[in-house]
Enzyme design. Structure first.
Site, PDB file in Angstrom:
ATOM      1  N   GLY A  71      36.893  28.011  82.352  1.00 34.58           N
ATOM      2  CA  GLY A  71      36.035  26.953  82.871  1.00 34.58           C
ATOM      3  C   GLY A  71      35.974  26.934  84.394  1.00 34.58           C
ATOM      4  N   THR A  72      37.082  27.214  85.034  1.00 34.50           N
ATOM      5  CA  THR A  72      37.111  27.174  86.499  1.00 34.50           C
ATOM      6  C   THR A  72      36.152  28.212  87.071  1.00 34.50           C
ATOM      7  OG1 THR A  72      39.395  26.425  86.476  1.00 34.50           O
ATOM      8  CG2 THR A  72      38.628  27.461  88.511  1.00 34.50           C
ATOM      9  N   ASN A 151      37.791  14.786  81.310  1.00 35.44           N
ATOM     10  CA  ASN A 151      39.079  15.280  80.812  1.00 35.44           C
ATOM     11  C   ASN A 151      40.168  14.213  80.780  1.00 35.44           C
ATOM     12  OD1 ASN A 151      38.329  15.934  83.618  1.00 35.44           O
ATOM     13  ND2 ASN A 151      40.470  16.479  83.865  1.00 35.44           N
ATOM     14  N   GLN A 180      35.403  20.014  78.199  1.00 35.53           N
ATOM     15  CA  GLN A 180      36.133  19.100  77.299  1.00 35.53           C
ATOM     16  C   GLN A 180      35.323  18.733  76.064  1.00 35.53           C
ATOM     17  OE1 GLN A 180      39.234  18.239  77.201  1.00 35.53           O
ATOM     18  NE2 GLN A 180      39.882  19.008  79.196  1.00 35.53           N
ATOM     19  N   SER A 200      35.034  26.608  78.004  1.00 33.24           N
ATOM     20  CA  SER A 200      36.345  27.268  78.069  1.00 33.24           C
ATOM     21  C   SER A 200      36.922  27.310  76.658  1.00 33.24           C
ATOM     22  CB  SER A 200      37.268  26.463  78.994  1.00 33.24           C
ATOM     23  OG  SER A 200      38.542  27.056  79.047  1.00 33.24           O
ATOM     24  N   ALA A 201      37.679  28.384  76.368  1.00 32.55           N
ATOM     25  CA  ALA A 201      38.167  28.582  74.986  1.00 32.55           C
ATOM     26  C   ALA A 201      39.449  27.812  74.669  1.00 32.55           C
ATOM     27  CB  ALA A 201      38.405  30.072  74.739  1.00 32.55           C
ATOM     28  N   HIS A 202      40.282  27.570  75.696  1.00 36.72           N
ATOM     29  CA  HIS A 202      41.634  27.103  75.350  1.00 36.72           C
ATOM     30  C   HIS A 202      41.736  25.606  75.066  1.00 36.72           C
ATOM     31  CE1 HIS A 202      43.219  25.466  79.308  1.00 36.72           C
ATOM     32  NE2 HIS A 202      42.171  26.110  79.753  1.00 36.72           N
ATOM     33  N   THR A 238      35.513  44.459  83.432  1.00 35.50           N
ATOM     34  CA  THR A 238      35.534  44.797  82.011  1.00 35.50           C
ATOM     35  C   THR A 238      35.718  43.535  81.175  1.00 35.50           C
ATOM     36  OG1 THR A 238      36.494  46.918  82.567  1.00 35.50           O
ATOM     37  CG2 THR A 238      36.727  46.217  80.279  1.00 35.50           C
ATOM     38  N   CYS A 325      48.214  18.173  88.867  1.00 30.85           N
ATOM     39  CA  CYS A 325      47.601  19.377  89.427  1.00 30.85           C
ATOM     40  C   CYS A 325      48.357  20.590  88.917  1.00 30.85           C
ATOM     41  CB  CYS A 325      47.573  19.317  90.948  1.00 30.85           C
ATOM     42  SG  CYS A 325      49.189  19.330  91.686  1.00 30.85           S
TER      43      CYS A 325
HETATM   44  N1  PLP Z   1      36.680  21.517  83.602  1.00 33.40           N
HETATM   45  C1  PLP Z   1      37.314  20.570  82.913  1.00 33.40           C
HETATM   46  C2  PLP Z   1      36.628  19.284  82.614  1.00 33.40           C
HETATM   47  C3  PLP Z   1      38.633  20.792  82.476  1.00 33.40           C
HETATM   48  O1  PLP Z   1      39.288  19.832  81.812  1.00 33.40           O
HETATM   49  C4  PLP Z   1      39.250  22.030  82.787  1.00 33.40           C
HETATM   50  C5  PLP Z   1      40.650  22.281  82.403  1.00 33.40           C
HETATM   51  O2  PLP Z   1      41.536  21.536  82.695  1.00 33.40           O
HETATM   52  C6  PLP Z   1      38.524  22.986  83.499  1.00 33.40           C
HETATM   53  C7  PLP Z   1      37.240  22.696  83.892  1.00 33.40           C
HETATM   54  C8  PLP Z   1      39.123  24.308  83.850  1.00 33.40           C
HETATM   55  O3  PLP Z   1      39.054  25.196  82.758  1.00 33.40           O
HETATM   56  P1  PLP Z   1      40.000  26.479  82.703  1.00 33.40           P
HETATM   57  O4  PLP Z   1      41.389  25.999  82.494  1.00 33.40           O
HETATM   58  O5  PLP Z   1      39.469  27.273  81.533  1.00 33.40           O
HETATM   59  O6  PLP Z   1      39.808  27.206  83.984  1.00 33.40           O
END
Ligand code: PLP
Length: 387
Positions: A71-72, A151, A180, A200-202, A238, A325
């Site tokens: 996600g970041t 989140n 989220q 994001s997958a996790h 890759t 954080c």
């Molecule tokens: N955006 C939101 C709203 C999130 O809660 C998070 C993860 O905490 C992220 C982005 C970041 O995702 P990732 O951990 O896959 O980089």
């Protein structure tokens, strides 16, 4: 002490065992998706099959999906990529966005407008309209970034209204961080009408380190990772085919459980009701808004989040502070502050988040541990006050 109770799904969800199996098979079959030989072609087929399945799940076209490391990176690619690729002059970002959005735009040479939220956690649409008018009047090019679900509080944003306002005021791009929301409720990229969407997958039982940016057809972003031209040149490097395959498997499992997920709100209601009767001074956040079914965020003034998280951890219950954080240090929550919480409330907010493996007994264990901590803290406070 019983087994550890995990109530921190919004930080990361435990990986689903079936996903581990799918990933192990993909990992063992090997191959670089860019290679022309058989192993490479098989890896490419796995990546493209996954892209098509994921696109089907979210109402997008396969070519609109760019795989990223999470996600970041998706947020960075969306915002930084649009800044350079679309000549964005102004960003409007809600005050409760994740740091991956706030930090991305703050590093750019553009006007950054922070959109206020109401005490219920939803963006102030009046302020949005005023900002859009001002920017249109000076012919600026705007990108609005508002997350689909928060989140910390689980509050869901009125994205349809936001997209409509942007279209009504000269157009512009809309990005949503759906990290989220995805996997917790149906997400329809085309139906939402946004231009860019981060996943994001996790957070849904997939692997850490993989995600996607969905880019509406025709929106050109400047590449942030230059290299061998993978992902249509939008994100070179890759492809992590095993993680990508695991991502889609987890997303499909999560989608098949949406109804079950909604039932988590009954356990959340029980949790909030019982916390409220243990602690009449507790304040619950986002309860007046539509929320993700799994998330509860509350604070007791002068009961620091950090000590709650530590006390619960000792009792075998894992939750998080409203805002932790990457170093694990607890800061005052910018989300709760934006919702009008005072300093003490914003430093005391904790988040309990449930998910695919949660059981009702987890709520009992949480309530026992949290209630004991609350009573101990109150007794100490009374003793200290009496001395
Ligand atoms: N955006 C939101 C709203 C999130 O809660 C998070 C993860 O905490 C992220 C982005 C970041 O995702 P990732 O951990 O896959 O980089």
């Amino acid at each position: 002490m019983g087994h550890t109770v995990y109530l921190d799904y919004n930080a990361t969800a435990p990986i689903r065992p079936q996903v581990v199996e799918v990933m192990a098979r993909a990992q063992m079959s090997g191959g670089n998706p860019s290679s022309v030989h058989g192993s490479g072609r098989r890896a490419r087929a796995a990546v493209e099959d996954t892209r098509a399945r994921l696109a089907g799940l979210i109402g997008a076209k396969p070519a609109e999906i760019t795989f990223t490391s999470g996600g970041t990176e998706a947020n960075n690619l969306a915002l930084r990529g649009a800044f350079e690729g679309q000549g964005i002059t102004d960003f409007i970002v809600s005050a409760v966005e994740h740091d991956a959005v706030l930090a991305s735009v703050s590093a750019l040479n553009a006007f950054v407008h922070h959109l206020r939220v109401e005490p219920n956690g939803r963006p102030d649409l009046g302020q949005l309209e005023t900002l859009l008018r001002e920017i249109a009047a000076r012919e600026g090019k705007v990108l609005v970034s508002v997350m689909l679900a928060n989140n910390e509080t689980g509050v869901i944003s009125p994205l349809g209204d936001i997209v409509r306002l942007v279209k009504d005021h000269g157009g512009g791009l809309v990005h949503t961080d759906a990290v989220q929301a995805f996997g917790k409720r149906p997400v329809d990229f085309t139906g939402l009408g946004v231009d860019l969407m981060s996943l994001s997958a996790h957070k849904l039982g997939g692997p850490v380190g993989v995600g996607a940016l969905v880019i509406r057809e025709g929106v050109v972003l400047a590449t942030q990772n230059r290299g061998g031209g993978q992902e249509l040149g939008r994100r070179c490097g890759t492809e992590n085919s095993a993680a990508i395959v695991g991502f889609a498997a987890a997303a499909e499992m999560a989608a098949s459980e949406f109804q079950k997920f909604e039932t988590l709100s009954a356990w959340r209601t029980r949790l909030e009701t019982e916390v409220g009767s243990i602690a009449p001074d507790a304040i619950f956040f986002g309860t007046d808004s539509p929320r993700l079914a799994n998330t509860s965020c509350f604070a007791v003034p002068d009961l620091p989040a950090e000590t709650q998280v530590m006390a619960l951890d000792l009792a075998g219950v894992e939750i998080s502070a409203g805002s932790a954080c990457s170093s694990g240090k607890v800061r005052r929550s910018h989300v709760l502050t934006a919702m009008g919480a005072d300093e003490s409330q914003a430093a005391s907010g904790i988040r309990v988040s449930l998910g695919w493996r949660s059981r009702e007994e987890d709520i009992d264990q949480f309530l026992d541990a949290w209630g004991a901590h609350y009573r101990r803290a109150k007794e100490r406070h009374i003793v200290r006050a009496a001395q």
